[in-house]
Design an enzyme around this catalytic site. Structure first.
Site, PDB file in Angstrom:
ATOM      1  N   GLU A 149       0.839  -1.213   0.000  1.00 37.16           N
ATOM      2  CA  GLU A 149       0.000   0.000   0.000  1.00 37.16           C
ATOM      3  C   GLU A 149       0.871   1.259   0.000  1.00 37.16           C
ATOM      4  O   GLU A 149       0.522   2.260  -0.631  1.00 37.16           O
ATOM      5  CB  GLU A 149      -0.955   0.010   1.201  1.00 37.16           C
ATOM      6  CG  GLU A 149      -1.916  -1.172   1.272  1.00 37.16           C
ATOM      7  CD  GLU A 149      -2.651  -1.451  -0.032  1.00 37.16           C
ATOM      8  OE1 GLU A 149      -2.950  -0.494  -0.776  1.00 37.16           O
ATOM      9  OE2 GLU A 149      -2.907  -2.633  -0.326  1.00 37.16           O
ATOM     10  N   HIS A 152       1.777   2.333  -3.332  1.00 36.96           N
ATOM     11  CA  HIS A 152       0.706   3.075  -4.027  1.00 36.96           C
ATOM     12  C   HIS A 152       0.790   4.577  -3.759  1.00 36.96           C
ATOM     13  O   HIS A 152       0.589   5.379  -4.676  1.00 36.96           O
ATOM     14  CB  HIS A 152      -0.679   2.572  -3.602  1.00 36.96           C
ATOM     15  CG  HIS A 152      -1.130   1.336  -4.320  1.00 36.96           C
ATOM     16  ND1 HIS A 152      -1.265   1.272  -5.701  1.00 36.96           N
ATOM     17  CD2 HIS A 152      -1.495   0.122  -3.858  1.00 36.96           C
ATOM     18  CE1 HIS A 152      -1.688   0.065  -6.039  1.00 36.96           C
ATOM     19  NE2 HIS A 152      -1.830  -0.658  -4.946  1.00 36.96           N
TER      20      HIS A 152
HETATM   21 ZN    ZN Z   1      -2.371  -2.642  -4.917  1.00 38.84          ZN
END
Ligand code: ZN
Length: 192
Positions: A149, A152
């Site tokens: 994450e 991201h």
């Molecule tokens: Zn992802």
């Protein structure tokens, strides 16, 4: 409210996301919507760029990964029983431990899974939902999901970690995803 998940090829997935302040409009509702969207799509983590907001916010729930394991399986993971947490304005303080491979997938890149090497441990500075400053160390599966994450919000994707050859081999599949030529059972938003 269930939000659409941005598909591979959308430029928001390649932007470095910005910090937010406590008065970010509708933050509480946004976090609630991200939880709902993550569970609806059977994810274990969701980052704000995946719902088309370039801000440093992500949620993870690795506790659900342990629910179906027996005690022997659970014993293999130091981070048992996992964690359910909101991360705001996160920054990595340190990466520790050996690298290990795990077969990752991503809600923005459906139906592609690849082994990715990441370190076993991560220490992060972040704000929780109450905007309290936290610094914590995570390991195992939880560190794995956090690092995915975290990528991201840095404009990175798990496929950036695999070999150029493997990426070339999946080019056709990736093109299909960015064109919306993919069938998934959750709501997606495709690049124009
Ligand atoms: Zn992802």
């Amino acid at each position: 409210m269930i939000l659409s998940i941005v598909a591979y090829g959308h430029p928001v997935l390649r932007k470095v996301a910005e910090d937010i302040t406590k008065d970010y409009p509708g933050l509480e509702k946004l976090i609630a919507d991200m939880w709902e969207t993550m569970y609806e799509s059977n994810g274990v983590g969701l980052a704000a760029p995946q719902i088309n907001r370039s801000i440093r916010l992500f949620v993870i729930d690795t506790a659900q990964m342990f629910e179906n394991m027996d005690d022997d399986e659970k014993a293999d993971y130091a981070d048992n029983p996992g964690t359910r947490q909101v991360f705001i304005n996160a920054q990595i303080v340190s990466l520790d431990g050996e690298e290990w491979a795990y077969n990752e997938g991503c809600l923005s890149i459906p139906k592609i899974r690849e082994d990715v090497n990441r370190t076993r441990e991560v220490t992060l500075k972040y704000l929780d939902e109450q905007f309290e400053q936290q610094e914590k160390t995570f390991n195992g599966i939880t560190a794995r999901v956090i690092l995915h994450e975290y990528d991201h919000i840095e404009g990175k994707l798990f496929i950036d970690h695999i070999s150029l050859l493997k990426r070339k081999l999946m080019k056709g599949k990736l093109n299909d995803i960015s064109k919306g030529k993919i069938r998934v059972d959750y709501k997606m938003m495709f690049p124009q």
